[in-house]
Motif scaffolding. Structure first.
Motif, PDB file in Angstrom:
ATOM      1  N   LYS A  31      -9.486   6.806  -0.421  1.00  0.00           N
ATOM      2  CA  LYS A  31      -8.494   6.616   0.651  1.00  0.00           C
ATOM      3  C   LYS A  31      -7.149   7.226   0.309  1.00  0.00           C
TER       4      LYS A  31
ATOM      5  N   THR B 231      -4.954   6.208  -1.695  1.00  0.00           N
ATOM      6  CA  THR B 231      -4.024   5.091  -1.580  1.00  0.00           C
ATOM      7  C   THR B 231      -3.926   4.334  -2.893  1.00  0.00           C
TER       8      THR B 231
ATOM      9  N   SER C  38       0.846  -1.200   0.000  1.00  0.00           N
ATOM     10  CA  SER C  38       0.000   0.000   0.000  1.00  0.00           C
ATOM     11  C   SER C  38       0.874   1.241   0.000  1.00  0.00           C
TER      12      SER C  38
ATOM     13  N   TYR D 118      -2.368   0.662  -4.455  1.00  0.00           N
ATOM     14  CA  TYR D 118      -2.005  -0.687  -4.022  1.00  0.00           C
ATOM     15  C   TYR D 118      -1.214  -1.394  -5.115  1.00  0.00           C
TER      16      TYR D 118
ATOM     17  N   SER E 201      -3.570  -0.755  -8.426  1.00  0.00           N
ATOM     18  CA  SER E 201      -4.910  -0.171  -8.364  1.00  0.00           C
ATOM     19  C   SER E 201      -4.872   1.052  -7.462  1.00  0.00           C
ATOM     20  N   ARG E 202      -5.912   1.863  -7.561  1.00  0.00           N
ATOM     21  CA  ARG E 202      -5.960   3.056  -6.727  1.00  0.00           C
ATOM     22  C   ARG E 202      -7.336   3.203  -6.104  1.00  0.00           C
ATOM     23  N   ASP E 203      -7.342   3.651  -4.864  1.00  0.00           N
ATOM     24  CA  ASP E 203      -8.584   3.946  -4.147  1.00  0.00           C
ATOM     25  C   ASP E 203      -8.571   5.445  -3.874  1.00  0.00           C
ATOM     26  N   ASN E 204      -9.284   6.180  -4.699  1.00  0.00           N
ATOM     27  CA  ASN E 204      -9.243   7.637  -4.591  1.00  0.00           C
ATOM     28  C   ASN E 204      -9.820   8.124  -3.263  1.00  0.00           C
TER      29      ASN E 204
END
Length: 117
Positions: A75, A77, A21, A79, A70-73
């Motif tokens: 958060k 973050t 992460s 990965y 991948s991306r979690d906008n």
């Protein structure tokens, strides 16, 4: 300015999986590209994968089909899912962020991944 903090490294057996992460200090919508680099013992740092703000991904050939970024906008973050790990994947993995206006190139401190039986 962007601060990046990596986590998730560790020791894994060949064939195993890890998820790294990279948490950013600001909204990653404002960052043009994010990616991962790695540096194996005694070698130069090499680029591994990039994801753009539009979601386009590019991988180095040696990890295609095994690693997924991948991306979690929500958060802020990014990965890196690493599957089918090999001893040659052993390295310190660094998160990178690039902005174009103004121009910026930011690095995390790195997280160690060791693939060994």
């Amino acid at each position: 300015q962007v601060q990046l903090v990596e986590s998730g490294g560790g020791l894994v057996q060949p064939g195993g999986s890890l998820r790294l992460s990279c948490a950013a200090s600001r909204n990653i919508f404002t960052i043009n590209t994010m990616g991962w680099y790695r540096q194996a013992p005694g070698k130069e740092r090499e680029w591994v994968v990039t994801i753009t703000d539009s979601g386009t991904t590019t991988y180095v050939g040696s990890v295609k089909g095994r690693f997924t970024i991948s991306r979690d906008n929500a958060k802020n973050t990014v990965y890196l899912q690493m599957n089918s790990l090999k001893p040659e994947d052993t390295a310190v993995y660094y998160c990178n962020a690039k902005t174009y206006f103004p121009r910026g190139d930011y690095w995390g401190a790195g997280t160690l991944v060791t693939v060994s039986s």
